[in-house]
Design a protein around this motif. Structure first.
Motif, PDB file in Angstrom:
ATOM      1  N   LYS A  98       0.837  -1.211   0.000  1.00  0.00           N
ATOM      2  CA  LYS A  98       0.000   0.000   0.000  1.00  0.00           C
ATOM      3  C   LYS A  98       0.866   1.253   0.000  1.00  0.00           C
ATOM      4  N   LEU A  99       2.044   1.134   0.597  1.00  0.00           N
ATOM      5  CA  LEU A  99       3.029   2.210   0.541  1.00  0.00           C
ATOM      6  C   LEU A  99       4.129   1.765  -0.420  1.00  0.00           C
ATOM      7  N   ALA A 100       4.249   2.450  -1.529  1.00  0.00           N
ATOM      8  CA  ALA A 100       5.155   2.032  -2.602  1.00  0.00           C
ATOM      9  C   ALA A 100       6.584   2.504  -2.347  1.00  0.00           C
ATOM     10  N   PRO A 101       7.577   1.826  -2.954  1.00  0.00           N
ATOM     11  CA  PRO A 101       8.975   2.276  -2.855  1.00  0.00           C
ATOM     12  C   PRO A 101       9.109   3.727  -3.293  1.00  0.00           C
ATOM     13  N   ALA A 102       9.902   4.492  -2.542  1.00  0.00           N
ATOM     14  CA  ALA A 102      10.188   5.911  -2.789  1.00  0.00           C
ATOM     15  C   ALA A 102       9.025   6.835  -2.417  1.00  0.00           C
ATOM     16  N   GLU A 103       7.924   6.286  -1.918  1.00  0.00           N
ATOM     17  CA  GLU A 103       6.803   7.134  -1.504  1.00  0.00           C
ATOM     18  C   GLU A 103       7.158   7.888  -0.226  1.00  0.00           C
ATOM     19  N   GLU A 104       6.840   9.190  -0.195  1.00  0.00           N
ATOM     20  CA  GLU A 104       7.128  10.002   0.984  1.00  0.00           C
ATOM     21  C   GLU A 104       6.184   9.648   2.127  1.00  0.00           C
ATOM     22  N   LEU A 105       6.696   9.776   3.343  1.00  0.00           N
ATOM     23  CA  LEU A 105       5.927   9.461   4.545  1.00  0.00           C
ATOM     24  C   LEU A 105       5.918  10.677   5.465  1.00  0.00           C
ATOM     25  N   ARG A 140      12.819   3.761  13.747  1.00  0.00           N
ATOM     26  CA  ARG A 140      12.991   2.310  13.905  1.00  0.00           C
ATOM     27  C   ARG A 140      12.874   1.595  12.564  1.00  0.00           C
ATOM     28  N   LEU A 141      11.956   2.049  11.722  1.00  0.00           N
ATOM     29  CA  LEU A 141      11.806   1.466  10.390  1.00  0.00           C
ATOM     30  C   LEU A 141      13.048   1.721   9.541  1.00  0.00           C
ATOM     31  N   ALA A 142      13.686   2.857   9.762  1.00  0.00           N
ATOM     32  CA  ALA A 142      14.921   3.177   9.046  1.00  0.00           C
ATOM     33  C   ALA A 142      16.040   2.225   9.451  1.00  0.00           C
ATOM     34  N   VAL A 143      16.091   1.872  10.735  1.00  0.00           N
ATOM     35  CA  VAL A 143      17.090   0.920  11.229  1.00  0.00           C
ATOM     36  C   VAL A 143      16.897  -0.436  10.565  1.00  0.00           C
ATOM     37  N   GLU A 144      15.646  -0.814  10.325  1.00  0.00           N
ATOM     38  CA  GLU A 144      15.342  -2.107   9.687  1.00  0.00           C
ATOM     39  C   GLU A 144      15.531  -2.065   8.171  1.00  0.00           C
ATOM     40  N   GLY A 145      15.812  -0.882   7.628  1.00  0.00           N
ATOM     41  CA  GLY A 145      16.027  -0.777   6.192  1.00  0.00           C
ATOM     42  C   GLY A 145      14.765  -0.607   5.382  1.00  0.00           C
ATOM     43  N   LEU A 146      13.621  -0.377   6.049  1.00  0.00           N
ATOM     44  CA  LEU A 146      12.350  -0.233   5.337  1.00  0.00           C
ATOM     45  C   LEU A 146      12.071   1.205   4.933  1.00  0.00           C
ATOM     46  N   VAL A 147      12.706   2.130   5.621  1.00  0.00           N
ATOM     47  CA  VAL A 147      12.481   3.559   5.383  1.00  0.00           C
ATOM     48  C   VAL A 147      13.834   4.239   5.269  1.00  0.00           C
ATOM     49  N   VAL A 148      13.907   5.249   4.426  1.00  0.00           N
ATOM     50  CA  VAL A 148      15.123   6.054   4.284  1.00  0.00           C
ATOM     51  C   VAL A 148      14.843   7.447   4.824  1.00  0.00           C
ATOM     52  N   LEU A 149      15.713   7.938   5.701  1.00  0.00           N
ATOM     53  CA  LEU A 149      15.584   9.293   6.242  1.00  0.00           C
ATOM     54  C   LEU A 149      16.646  10.176   5.593  1.00  0.00           C
ATOM     55  N   SER A 150      16.207  11.222   4.916  1.00  0.00           N
ATOM     56  CA  SER A 150      17.137  12.127   4.244  1.00  0.00           C
ATOM     57  C   SER A 150      17.751  13.097   5.247  1.00  0.00           C
ATOM     58  N   ASP A 151      18.734  13.868   4.780  1.00  0.00           N
ATOM     59  CA  ASP A 151      19.365  14.875   5.640  1.00  0.00           C
ATOM     60  C   ASP A 151      18.353  15.914   6.101  1.00  0.00           C
ATOM     61  N   GLN A 152      17.305  16.102   5.308  1.00  0.00           N
ATOM     62  CA  GLN A 152      16.250  17.066   5.658  1.00  0.00           C
ATOM     63  C   GLN A 152      15.177  16.426   6.534  1.00  0.00           C
ATOM     64  N   LYS A 153      15.471  15.194   7.029  1.00  0.00           N
ATOM     65  CA  LYS A 153      14.551  14.456   7.907  1.00  0.00           C
ATOM     66  C   LYS A 153      13.255  14.052   7.204  1.00  0.00           C
ATOM     67  N   ILE A 154      13.300  13.984   5.869  1.00  0.00           N
ATOM     68  CA  ILE A 154      12.127  13.529   5.114  1.00  0.00           C
ATOM     69  C   ILE A 154      12.212  12.022   4.975  1.00  0.00           C
ATOM     70  N   ALA A 155      11.145  11.337   5.369  1.00  0.00           N
ATOM     71  CA  ALA A 155      11.132   9.872   5.319  1.00  0.00           C
ATOM     72  C   ALA A 155      10.464   9.388   4.038  1.00  0.00           C
ATOM     73  N   THR A 156      11.073   8.386   3.407  1.00  0.00           N
ATOM     74  CA  THR A 156      10.479   7.752   2.230  1.00  0.00           C
ATOM     75  C   THR A 156      10.604   6.243   2.375  1.00  0.00           C
ATOM     76  N   VAL A 157       9.695   5.514   1.721  1.00  0.00           N
ATOM     77  CA  VAL A 157       9.785   4.056   1.701  1.00  0.00           C
ATOM     78  C   VAL A 157      11.037   3.676   0.907  1.00  0.00           C
ATOM     79  N   ALA A 158      11.826   2.765   1.459  1.00  0.00           N
ATOM     80  CA  ALA A 158      13.087   2.385   0.815  1.00  0.00           C
ATOM     81  C   ALA A 158      12.846   1.697  -0.523  1.00  0.00           C
ATOM     82  N   SER A 159      13.689   2.008  -1.475  1.00  0.00           N
ATOM     83  CA  SER A 159      13.684   1.316  -2.767  1.00  0.00           C
ATOM     84  C   SER A 159      14.781   0.256  -2.717  1.00  0.00           C
ATOM     85  N   PHE A 160      14.529  -0.877  -3.346  1.00  0.00           N
ATOM     86  CA  PHE A 160      15.501  -1.970  -3.286  1.00  0.00           C
ATOM     87  C   PHE A 160      15.546  -2.637  -4.646  1.00  0.00           C
ATOM     88  N   THR A 161      16.623  -2.406  -5.399  1.00  0.00           N
ATOM     89  CA  THR A 161      16.721  -2.950  -6.748  1.00  0.00           C
ATOM     90  C   THR A 161      17.206  -4.395  -6.719  1.00  0.00           C
TER      91      THR A 161
END
Length: 218
Positions: free
Chosen positions: A23-30, A52-73
């Motif tokens: 339901k939350l797609a890769p690279a989608e902002e949170l 916590r999701l970022a620690v698990e590799g499911l979410v990426v937190l940018s330098d601007q503290k913007i969270a996105t769903v992690a993309s995994f090629t």
């Protein structure tokens, strides 16, 4: 009153489930504000959940503290699997023979895996799958190697999560592969256990490739 820790835990589980279900797609902002409104809680527990999701590799937190769903090629996944195979096959040699109490913990984990699969709780199985490999790694006396195995399991765990639409089949296959590894270790057949672990890594890679092939065809 519900404690903030409980709210953060609830937010973590709900967002994780949305990622697993697709339901939350890769690279989608949170956005924290939007998630807080949807969950009916403040932004603080949402922020904790995203960390916590970022620690698990499911979410990426940018330098601007913007969270996105992690993309995994597919390439990312194969790189992780190459490293993971080298580490985990070698680890079996380093930790053998295992203590009886370790086997007890592993068998408890295996029982929980089967129960989760039978009940269709595939999100729970994913966590147990990771725990299985970390139980084996936890016996290695080298702390740096233990940390490396934990790190690659987090990355590959993300790849496995995107395969949630195939878990009904692959979860039981993975359970069988785990069992063959444990059976070999229990009777002291270390080389056989290493071969089974290598096959397990190969099969995970094949399942991941199959997922990406399906994505291209669709």
């Amino acid at each position: 009153m519900i404690k903030k820790e409980s709210l953060a835990e609830q937010a973590f589980n709900l967002i994780k489930k949305e990622i697993i279900s697709g339901k939350l797609a890769p690279a989608e902002e949170l956005p924290e504000k939007k998630l807080a409104q949807e969950l009916g809680i403040s932004r603080t527990p949402v922020r904790e959940a995203l960390r916590r999701l970022a620690v698990e590799g499911l979410v990426v937190l940018s330098d601007q503290k913007i969270a996105t769903v992690a993309s995994f090629t597919e390439e990312d996944a194969m790189h992780f699997m190459e490293i993971r195979k080298l580490l985990e096959v070698y680890n079996l040699e380093a930790v053998s023979p295992l203590k009886n109490e370790v086997f007890e913990k592993i068998k408890e984990n295996m029982d929980a895996q089967l129960k989760a699969i039978t009940a269709g709780r595939y999100e729970e199985f994913i966590d147990l799958d990771r725990e299985f490999h970390l139980l084996l790694a936890g016996e290695n006396p080298n702390p740096r190697l233990r940390a490396l195995i934990q790190s690659v399991n987090t990355g590959v765990n993300r790849a496995f999560l995107v395969l949630s639409n195939t878990l009904q089949v692959s979860a039981m296959e993975a359970y069988g592969e785990h069992k063959r590894i444990v059976d070999a270790l229990e009777v002291g057949m270390i080389e056989e256990a290493k071969r089974e672990m290598a096959d397990h890594m190969k099969n995970i890679a094949s399942r991941i490739k199959g997922y990406y092939l399906k994505e291209v065809e669709e």
